[in-house]
Design an enzyme around this catalytic site. Structure first.
Site, mmCIF file in Angstrom:
data_model
loop_
_atom_site.group_PDB
_atom_site.id
_atom_site.type_symbol
_atom_site.label_atom_id
_atom_site.label_comp_id
_atom_site.label_asym_id
_atom_site.label_seq_id
_atom_site.Cartn_x
_atom_site.Cartn_y
_atom_site.Cartn_z
ATOM 1 N N ASP A 67 -18.591 30.479 -27.392
ATOM 2 C CA ASP A 67 -18.736 30.605 -26.184
ATOM 3 C C ASP A 67 -18.586 29.231 -25.645
ATOM 4 O O ASP A 67 -18.919 27.996 -25.990
ATOM 5 C CB ASP A 67 -20.292 30.727 -25.890
ATOM 6 C CG ASP A 67 -20.791 31.565 -24.736
ATOM 7 O OD1 ASP A 67 -19.803 31.021 -23.570
ATOM 8 O OD2 ASP A 67 -21.558 32.198 -24.694
ATOM 9 N N ASP A 76 -17.357 31.099 -20.313
ATOM 10 C CA ASP A 76 -18.389 31.142 -19.305
ATOM 11 C C ASP A 76 -17.771 30.926 -17.918
ATOM 12 O O ASP A 76 -16.997 30.169 -17.694
ATOM 13 C CB ASP A 76 -19.170 30.032 -19.526
ATOM 14 C CG ASP A 76 -20.692 30.277 -18.926
ATOM 15 O OD1 ASP A 76 -21.430 31.147 -19.415
ATOM 16 O OD2 ASP A 76 -21.071 29.341 -18.025
ATOM 17 N N GLU A 130 -16.149 35.757 -18.714
ATOM 18 C CA GLU A 130 -17.166 36.254 -17.955
ATOM 19 C C GLU A 130 -16.782 35.984 -16.311
ATOM 20 O O GLU A 130 -16.656 34.754 -16.070
ATOM 21 C CB GLU A 130 -18.444 35.451 -18.363
ATOM 22 C CG GLU A 130 -19.663 35.711 -17.419
ATOM 23 C CD GLU A 130 -20.754 34.740 -17.104
ATOM 24 O OE1 GLU A 130 -21.808 35.249 -16.862
ATOM 25 O OE2 GLU A 130 -20.184 33.682 -17.214
ATOM 26 N N HIS A 178 -27.625 38.292 -22.324
ATOM 27 C CA HIS A 178 -28.446 37.488 -22.226
ATOM 28 C C HIS A 178 -28.797 37.183 -20.873
ATOM 29 O O HIS A 178 -29.663 36.253 -20.570
ATOM 30 C CB HIS A 178 -28.124 36.236 -22.875
ATOM 31 C CG HIS A 178 -27.033 35.565 -22.414
ATOM 32 N ND1 HIS A 178 -25.954 36.059 -22.324
ATOM 33 C CD2 HIS A 178 -26.863 34.336 -21.789
ATOM 34 C CE1 HIS A 178 -25.058 35.192 -21.742
ATOM 35 N NE2 HIS A 178 -25.564 34.191 -21.399
ATOM 36 N N ASP A 179 -28.270 37.729 -19.773
ATOM 37 C CA ASP A 179 -28.614 37.390 -18.408
ATOM 38 C C ASP A 179 -29.011 38.453 -17.521
ATOM 39 O O ASP A 179 -29.174 38.628 -16.506
ATOM 40 C CB ASP A 179 -27.071 37.191 -17.685
ATOM 41 C CG ASP A 179 -26.617 35.699 -18.328
ATOM 42 O OD1 ASP A 179 -27.384 34.930 -18.469
ATOM 43 O OD2 ASP A 179 -25.322 35.450 -18.161
HETATM 44 C C1 GLC Z 1 -23.181 32.228 -17.426
HETATM 45 C C2 GLC Z 1 -24.251 32.240 -18.590
HETATM 46 C C3 GLC Z 1 -25.445 32.019 -18.238
HETATM 47 C C4 GLC Z 1 -25.621 30.678 -17.694
HETATM 48 C C5 GLC Z 1 -24.490 30.309 -16.821
HETATM 49 C C6 GLC Z 1 -24.414 28.768 -16.654
HETATM 50 O O1 GLC Z 1 -23.380 33.065 -16.312
HETATM 51 O O2 GLC Z 1 -23.984 33.707 -19.018
HETATM 52 O O3 GLC Z 1 -26.576 32.250 -18.996
HETATM 53 O O4 GLC Z 1 -26.530 30.372 -17.165
HETATM 54 O O5 GLC Z 1 -23.240 30.897 -17.004
HETATM 55 O O6 GLC Z 1 -23.584 28.438 -17.578
#
Ligand code: GLC
Length: 537
Positions: free
Chosen positions: A104, A206, A265, A325-326
């Site tokens: 990641d 990310d 993402e 995880h979100d």
């Molecule tokens: C992304 C991740 C999340 C994190 C955010 C800041 O959205 O999936 O878990 O808090 O980025 O890095």
């Protein structure tokens, strides 16, 4: 024919390392814990889940303000999770089992404790000052613009010592890097190279569409919404045109190593945006999050698929996600009385569509959200917005491996409470139960592995506007499969909009024990929450 890249062919499994398996007993999962459970993921036989890759949520050194999504060193492992030697062992052992490893990369921002930021912050004249986004107050005082932070509050943090603001899209402990600075950009690319040279197979990126902000820092226009961040249209703090050049550079870097991938993402994802960023020569994949916010309805899921297929008509490859995880776990989102049945229907959909399926740890056993009391909340936005929003801890609770104390996850005190139902819902309990959610996932994944039509075939719905059931064909040269999914608790007769291709259809997989009636004619009878997969002979 060009060979299909593995990330289009395979099933990718997300591990949230804090919560997967704790080998050293400190209550937090670690790399040796993951290593000990690789056989669960894929031991080369259908007794295991059979996934092709794992994506590890961040394991880098981090002060943990956002549980690893605030990185203090891009080229190391946090002692909480182990060492670089543990990491190398994990990669080797994973590769030995045919499991690829995806890191990641959180490079929109770093931790405020990253030496780059420490140096940048030291003074206005620091050689790394421009590696982050520093601005003077507006003439007469005030913030540089109206941008809000995702986790609440303004996105600008005042630094008293150097009398400037810095920009942070998330927490103030997560300052945004300045991708317009060529040295900073080079340093980040170097971090990618570091992991590629160590043998990783790809990256999850990310908030990949936020790397650049409008050069003039113009104010975002207002829009209707509940919380500050949602009350703005994010026109100037993301999706800037400069992004594509970075994706191209990354693509070339990955090509240099061969068979490596990057999945992005995309914040405020739409299938069209995802398609734009994953066009040939750019990202390998961009997450499609549509399934994470669909109501439990065959029509809603099918519309999401149709939209994704349409967006990708000119190139690119679909991918689907039910949980991560979100977001709330889908077994909880769709749970209620028929959680297990729905978990199976959702799994069948995810694993038989045209596109790369991403699984989230625990979904293979129908794991639900944990219940977190207020005083147990760890997640920063949860602390800030409770009770309006409880944060993301519920979907991050420890993986239940067994009914033992500690759920087989830890000998210590788990960092988040174990799910209350862990004595019933755990891997050990489901392993030998042929009707378990886990058994169904295994069957689906191994069937997919053996079926060229399911992995690469075209997708054609036989019902254009489904009411309770979806039925679609997956066709590749030499193989034709039919998937039928009843989303409802009632028996249905699902009528096809076009005649079923004439063939002897053999049932390959079914949720229900007693034999299904032969498939022929203009429709199919499905029992409540029944999934059937047929192959034309
Ligand atoms: C992304 C991740 C999340 C994190 C955010 C800041 O959205 O999936 O878990 O808090 O980025 O890095």
């Amino acid at each position: 024919m060009t060979p299909t890249p593995w990330w289009q062919d395979g099933v990718i499994y997300q591990i949230y390392p804090r919560s997967f398996a704790d080998a050293d007993g400190d209550g937090v999962g670690d790399l040796r814990g993951i290593l000990a459970h690789l056989d669960h993921l894929n031991d080369g036989t259908p007794r295991s889940l059979g996934v092709d890759a794992i994506w590890l949520s961040p394991v880098y050194p981090s002060p943990g303000y956002d549980f690893g999504y605030d990185v203090a060193d891009y080229c190391n492992i946090d002692p909480l999770f182990g060492s670089l030697a543990d990491f190398d062992r994990l990669v080797n052992e994973a590769h030995r089992r045919g499991i690829r490893v995806i890191m990641d990369m959180v490079v929109n921002h770093s931790s405020h404790e990253h030496p780059w930021f420490v140096e940048s912050r030291a003074s206005r004249g620091s050689p790394k000052r421009d590696w982050y986004l520093w601005r003077d107050p507006r003439p007469g005082g005030g913030l540089p613009n109206n941008w809000e932070a995702v986790f609440g509050g303004r996105a600008w943090q005042w630094d008293e010592a150097s009398r400037q603001y810095y920009y942070h899209m998330f927490l103030k402990e997560q300052p945004d890097l300045n991708w317009r600075n060529p040295e900073a950009r080079r340093a980040v690319m170097q971090a990618f190279r570091f992991w590629l040279e160590r043998g990783v197979d790809g990256f999850r990126l990310d908030v990949v569409n936020a790397y650049f902000k409008d050069a003039g820092l113009r104010n975002n226009p207002p829009r209707l919404g509940l919380r500050g961040y949602e009350r703005q249209a994010h026109v100037f703090d993301m999706d800037q045109p400069e992004l594509l050049d970075v994706y191209r550079e990354l693509h070339e870097l990955l090509e240099e190593f061969g068979e490596r991938m990057a999945v992005g993402e995309v914040m405020h994802e739409t299938p069209e945006k995802a398609a734009r960023y994953s066009a040939p020569g750019l990202l390998s994949l961009a997450f499609n999050f549509e399934f994470t916010h669909q109501p439990w309805a065959a029509s809603a899921f099918q519309r999401a698929v149709t939209r994704c297929e349409a967006a990708l008509a000119t190139g690119g490859w679909p991918c689907y996600v039910l949980s991560n995880h979100d977001v709330s776990r889908h077994a909880s989102r769709y749970g209620a009385r028929h959680a297990v049945e729905r978990a199976k229907v959702a799994a069948a959909l995810l694993l038989t569509l045209r596109g790369t399926p991403f699984l989230y740890y625990g979904e293979e056993i129908g794991m639900r959200n944990g219940r977190i009391r207020r005083e147990e909340i760890q997640d920063p936005p949860g602390k800030r917005y409770w009770p309006l929003y409880g944060g993301r801890d519920p979907e991050r609770t420890p993986m239940p491996w067994s009914a033992e104390a500690g759920a087989g996850f830890t000998h210590g005190r788990p960092w988040l409470p174990l799910n209350r139902d862990f004595r019933e819902v755990n891997v050990a309990a489901q392993r030998d139960d042929p009707h378990s959610v886990f058994s169904f996932y295994r069957q689906l994944i191994w069937l997919r592995k053996a079926s060229v039509a399911l992995r690469r075939g075209s997708y054609r719905p036989l019902i254009r506007t489904p009411r309770r059931a979806q039925v679609y064909l997956r066709e590749a040269p030499g193989q034709r499969m039919l998937v039928a999914l009843n989303f409802s608790a009632q028996p249905v007769l699902a009528a096809f909009d076009e005649p079923l291709p004439r063939a002897a259809w053999r049932l390959r997989l079914c949720t229900h024990a007693a034999a299904h009636e032969p498939l022929q004619g203009g429709g199919i009878h499905l029992r409540p929450y029944e999934v059937c997969i047929f192959e034309a002979e």
